[in-house]
Design an enzyme around this catalytic site. Structure first.
Site, short mmCIF file in Angstrom:
data_model
loop_
_atom_site.label_atom_id
_atom_site.label_comp_id
_atom_site.label_asym_id
_atom_site.label_seq_id
_atom_site.Cartn_x
_atom_site.Cartn_y
_atom_site.Cartn_z
N PHE A 138 21.87 129.55 95.73
CA PHE A 138 20.60 128.76 95.23
C PHE A 138 19.46 128.80 95.96
CE2 PHE A 138 22.64 126.12 91.65
CZ PHE A 138 24.13 126.70 91.92
N ASP A 177 18.08 123.67 107.60
CA ASP A 177 18.10 124.98 108.29
C ASP A 177 18.06 124.81 109.91
OD1 ASP A 177 17.92 126.74 106.06
OD2 ASP A 177 16.09 125.78 105.70
N LYS A 233 21.25 137.81 101.22
CA LYS A 233 22.32 136.87 101.49
C LYS A 233 23.60 137.74 100.75
CE LYS A 233 19.95 132.83 102.32
NZ LYS A 233 20.29 131.73 103.19
N ASN A 252 17.65 116.15 104.48
CA ASN A 252 16.48 116.56 103.33
C ASN A 252 17.08 115.64 102.10
OD1 ASN A 252 18.66 117.93 101.64
ND2 ASN A 252 18.63 119.31 103.32
N LYS A 267 16.42 136.28 98.56
CA LYS A 267 17.43 136.00 99.06
C LYS A 267 18.64 136.47 98.28
CE LYS A 267 15.40 131.37 99.88
NZ LYS A 267 14.96 129.88 99.66
#
Ligand code: CTP
Length: 431
Positions: free
Chosen positions: A348, A304, A367, A234, A363
């Protein structure tokens, strides 16, 4: 520990090596040949180089090589002088050395140093020095990852020894992995940083609000190999994570940085850094270092997906369409969650939606994070940009929202929120 010798005549020279006394200690590994290049680099930079070798090191490269390159006699026994004209006592010797570099540093050497054993020329010499010591380990990947070795490295860090961590690549044992000694230029750059006269490239800690804490920062994206030359990745530059690492160090934290591929220079003043390539390597590095950390700042843009198969040879171009069979990479945060204990986890969230709130809050919950820092991909925000705009949430709601700012300023705002979160969780309710 230890600061460079202030009595050195050339302490203020523009090139920090100019006229400085550097002792290069070589222990017994195949990377000893790289120490020859390092000697040449140090001499070219203007340092007065003396070399100390263990017996095992001499089996890989003869003292004559170092003698020729350094212009100084090589010390191979505990009972020799390091400097031709100098006194023999360890204390005097220590005062005359500005920097010690150990390259390569073997598993055995690290074990002995950690245990306080001084039974050869190198360990005896180091036992008496008071200047900074920079250590460049080199060994087989399993030896490097061995918990005893990692414990030793951790303890040596805590004692103030500086490290240039080994890199990934082909090892002498025909094994591909982590453990290869950093390249001489990398070691030279780290040595230069330690000797740098006057103020460091970064201002000294503006405040010590994070002192006593160890902060693990991940940065940049990951590359997932398709074949030896191609990868899935990325656009992350690493700027946000590097700015966080530098800012945390300025606040007095012991910073451990795990970085994916990035063109940026590792910030000065960190406890240690490790460069990784893939999500799996990032996970491993985080697993190794998390036990030492109080706070995790997971700023990396972990890929990912990764190819299910990595082609051994370069895939040839063909006119036919090509399908890449991808599988999910490990979710680093999810994998680390069982090890969280009392640590503060900051994640993040990179979003493209106009309102990043709902996805970021999801998230935070999913997470198991204490804080989530959301940023949106926009014209002047996002992984490739120098600027960013963030929204920070905790379980109770929004704690901070910024305009578009330089990532260095954003890093300070994020750390303010981290400090608040840390202070709150350590203050019993109602106190
Ligand atoms: N992260 C991680 N491991 C991954 C992917 C992401 O640890 N394999 C971490 C990131 O470092 C970040 C947080 O999870 O702190 C959120 O990353 P982000 O890319 O925004 O979200 P994803 O979890 O990848 O979900 P999605 O791509 O669907 O938004």
């Amino acid at each position: 520990m230890k600061s460079p010798n202030p009595h050195s005549e050339a302490a203020n020279a523009a090139e920090p090596f100019q006229g400085r006394r550097v002792v290069l200690c070589v222990t017994g590994g195949i990377a000893a040949y790289k120490a020859a290049y390092l000697t040449r680099g140090l001499v070219r930079a203007g340092a007065q180089v003396s070399v100390v070798m263990t017996e095992a090191a001499q089996r890989f490269v003869g003292p004559l090589t170092f003698e020729t390159l350094s212009g100084n006699r090589v010390v191979t026994s505990t009972f020799e002088r390091v400097y031709e004209t100098g006194p023999v006592e360890h204390v005097d010797l220590a005062e005359r050395t500005d920097l010690v570099v150990v390259a390569p540093a073997t598993y055995n050497f690290l074990g002995k140093l950690c245990a306080g054993i001084a039974d050869d020329a190198v360990t005896t010499f180091i036992s008496a020095v008071v200047c900074p010591v920079l250590v460049a380990p080199a060994m087989n990947e399993h030896m490097w990852r061995n918990p005893i070795n990692q414990r030793n490295v951790g303890a040596l860090h805590a004692l103030g020894y500086h490290f240039v961590d080994p890199e990934r690549g082909g090892l002498a044992c025909s094994w591909e992995g982590e453990g290869r000694m950093a390249e001489p230029e990398t070691i030279l750059a780290a040595a230069r940083e330690l000797l740098h006269p006057g103020p460091k490239t970064l201002p000294s800690p503006a405040r010590s609000s994070l002192s006593g804490l160890t902060v693990l920062v991940t940065a940049a994206g990951t590359w997932e190999a398709i074949d030896p030359v191609r990868f899935v990745g990325n656009r992350s530059s690493g700027r946000m994570g590097y700015a966080l690492a530098a800012a945390a160090a300025r606040r007095g934290a012991q910073v451990l940085l795990v970085s994916g591929p990035s063109a940026l220079e590792i910030p000065a003043g960190l406890l240690s850094s490790r460069r990784v390539e893939s999500a799996a390597e990032m996970l491993q590095a985080c697993r190794d270092w998390l036990p030492r950390a109080d706070i995790l700042l997971m700023a990396a843009a972990v890929a990912d997906y990764r190819p299910r198969q990595v082609a051994e040879n370069k895939i040839k171009r063909s006119r036919a369409a090509m399908q890449l069979d991808l599988e999910a990479t490990p979710d680093v945060l999810a994998e680390l969650r069982p090890l969280k204990e009392s640590r503060l986890f900051v994640g993040f969230a990179l979003e493209t939606a106009a309102d990043p709130g709902p996805a970021a809050q999801a998230k935070l919950r999913d997470k198991g994070l204490d804080l989530v820092v959301a940023n949106r991909v926009g014209a002047d925000t996002g992984p490739e940009q120098r600027t960013n705009q963030v929204w920070i949430w905790n379980a109770e709601g929004l704690v901070e929202a910024t305009p578009v700012l330089d990532k260095q300023v954003v890093a300070e705002i994020v750390l303010d929120a981290v400090e608040n979160a840390w202070a709150k969780r350590r203050t019993p309710a109602g106190a």
